[in-house]
Design an enzyme around this catalytic site. Structure first.
Site, short mmCIF file in Angstrom:
data_model
loop_
_atom_site.label_atom_id
_atom_site.label_comp_id
_atom_site.label_asym_id
_atom_site.label_seq_id
_atom_site.Cartn_x
_atom_site.Cartn_y
_atom_site.Cartn_z
N ASP A 10 0.87 -1.16 0.00
CA ASP A 10 0.00 0.00 0.00
C ASP A 10 0.92 1.23 0.00
OD1 ASP A 10 -2.37 1.60 0.48
OD2 ASP A 10 -1.66 1.78 2.56
N LEU A 11 0.41 2.37 -0.41
CA LEU A 11 1.26 3.56 -0.48
C LEU A 11 1.09 4.47 0.75
CD1 LEU A 11 3.16 5.43 -2.15
CD2 LEU A 11 1.11 6.39 -3.20
N ASP A 12 -0.13 5.02 0.88
CA ASP A 12 -0.40 5.99 1.95
C ASP A 12 -0.28 5.33 3.32
OD1 ASP A 12 -1.10 8.10 0.14
OD2 ASP A 12 -3.06 7.18 -0.14
N THR A 18 1.45 10.02 3.85
CA THR A 18 0.37 10.87 3.32
C THR A 18 -0.94 10.69 4.08
OG1 THR A 18 0.25 9.12 1.69
CG2 THR A 18 1.14 11.23 0.94
N LYS A 46 -8.81 5.08 6.40
CA LYS A 46 -7.58 4.62 5.77
C LYS A 46 -7.87 3.51 4.77
CE LYS A 46 -4.36 6.00 9.36
NZ LYS A 46 -3.40 5.57 10.39
N SER A 115 -2.50 0.55 -4.36
CA SER A 115 -3.05 1.69 -3.63
C SER A 115 -4.42 2.09 -4.16
CB SER A 115 -2.09 2.88 -3.78
OG SER A 115 -2.69 4.07 -3.34
N ALA A 116 -5.27 2.57 -3.26
CA ALA A 116 -6.59 3.06 -3.66
C ALA A 116 -6.51 4.46 -4.26
CB ALA A 116 -7.51 3.08 -2.44
N LYS A 146 -11.07 -1.31 -1.50
CA LYS A 146 -10.74 -2.21 -0.39
C LYS A 146 -11.89 -2.11 0.62
CE LYS A 146 -5.85 -0.95 -0.92
NZ LYS A 146 -4.69 -0.25 -0.36
N GLU A 170 0.16 -3.27 4.71
CA GLU A 170 -0.99 -2.37 4.82
C GLU A 170 -1.07 -1.68 6.17
OE1 GLU A 170 -3.57 -0.87 3.85
OE2 GLU A 170 -3.92 -1.60 1.83
N ASP A 171 -1.46 -0.40 6.18
CA ASP A 171 -1.70 0.30 7.45
C ASP A 171 -3.20 0.40 7.74
OD1 ASP A 171 -2.23 2.17 5.35
OD2 ASP A 171 -2.07 3.81 6.79
C1 BG6 Z 1 -5.87 5.49 0.16
C2 BG6 Z 1 -5.92 6.30 1.43
O1 BG6 Z 1 -4.56 5.07 -0.08
O2 BG6 Z 1 -6.30 6.27 -0.95
C3 BG6 Z 1 -7.31 6.87 1.64
O3 BG6 Z 1 -5.58 5.47 2.53
C4 BG6 Z 1 -7.72 7.66 0.40
O4 BG6 Z 1 -7.30 7.68 2.79
C5 BG6 Z 1 -7.63 6.78 -0.84
O5 BG6 Z 1 -9.06 8.14 0.53
C6 BG6 Z 1 -7.97 7.54 -2.12
O6 BG6 Z 1 -6.99 8.51 -2.34
P1 BG6 Z 1 -7.09 9.69 -3.39
O7 BG6 Z 1 -5.69 10.24 -3.41
O8 BG6 Z 1 -7.47 9.08 -4.69
O9 BG6 Z 1 -8.12 10.64 -2.89
MG MG Z 2 -2.74 3.12 3.57
#
Ligand code: BG6
Ligand code: MG
Length: 216
Positions: A10-12, A18, A46, A115-116, A146, A170-171
């Site tokens: 996962d990224l964030d 972030t 998250k 990542s989402a 997710k 994953e966090d």
């Molecule tokens: C996930 C984050 O990686 O991405 C969420 O954990 C976030 O908090 C989701 O809502 C979507 O991100 P973005 O950048 O497309 O708004």
């Molecule tokens: Mg995350």
């Protein structure tokens, strides 16, 4: 025990911090709407897609909005978020992330991003780590959020590794669930009190080693 052949990250909140920027931007939006969100509520955001996060926040604030208003609110939040991520530098890569990615590559493991976020490209470019990944799957390539495993299954498919030989880092509670829904192992990044379903929890990638993969 699984023989791990690929690591999906996962990224964030795993590679970069972030998660705090998402929280700041959502909090600002909630405050503009006349309520607040707590850190505890934020745990449930998250890993959750932008529109679903907004739906949850509006529900917590007891606010109803039209679809058009929701689009505008999500765009407003994203504008603030993008302002913050545009200022990111390589210093904001979380401790141990680059080192663990390199250790995976050196050990012959495949690596993918799962990542989402629809902003992942901006973030990867700002911090300069895109080259560590054999495959990049993000919010622009998936339609099911997710805990649906789509993002990780697509990653595994692009790497050519069966899901049962993959581990996800994953966090997010929803992300750990998504990994398990896809038949993958999940290493939680954060607190064992929050990520209760993870197969292993470490406080950060600086506490992770390739050797520990053999215990999963
Ligand atoms: C996930 C984050 O990686 O991405 C969420 O954990 C976030 O908090 C989701 O809502 C979507 O991100 P973005 O950048 O497309 O708004
Ligand atoms: Mg995350």
């Amino acid at each position: 025990m699984a023989i791990i052949k690929a690591c999906i990250f996962d990224l964030d909140g795993v590679i970069v911090d972030t998660a705090v920027y998402h929280y700041k931007a959502w909090k600002r939006l909630a405050n503009e709407l006349g309520f607040d969100i707590t850190e505890e509520q934020n745990e449930n955001l998250k890993g959750v897609s932008r529109m679903h996060s907004l739906d949850l926040i509006l529900q917590w604030g007891g606010v109803t909005k039209t679809e058009a208003d929701k689009e505008e609110l999500a765009t407003r939040k994203n504008t603030w978020y993008v302002e913050m991520i545009n200022k990111m530098t390589p210093d904001e890569i979380l401790p141990g992330a680059k080192e663990f990615l390199q250790a995976c590559i050196d050990a012959g493991l495949k690596t993918a991003l799962g990542s989402a976020s629809k902003n992942s490209e901006t973030i990867l470019n700002k911090v300069g780590i895109a080259h560590f990944f054999n495959a990049i799957i993000d919010g622009n390539k998936v339609s099911k959020p997710k805990p649906d495993p789509e993002v990780f299954l697509k990653g595994a498919e692009e790497l050519g590794i069966p899901p049962e030989d993959c581990v996800v880092f994953e966090d997010a509670i929803a992300g750990v669930e998504a990994a398990h829904n896809g038949g993958m192992k999940a290493v939680g990044i954060g607190s064992p009190q929050v990520l209760t379903q993870a197969d292993l929890v470490v406080s950060g990638l600086d506490k992770m080693t390739v050797e520990k993969l053999a215990t999963l």
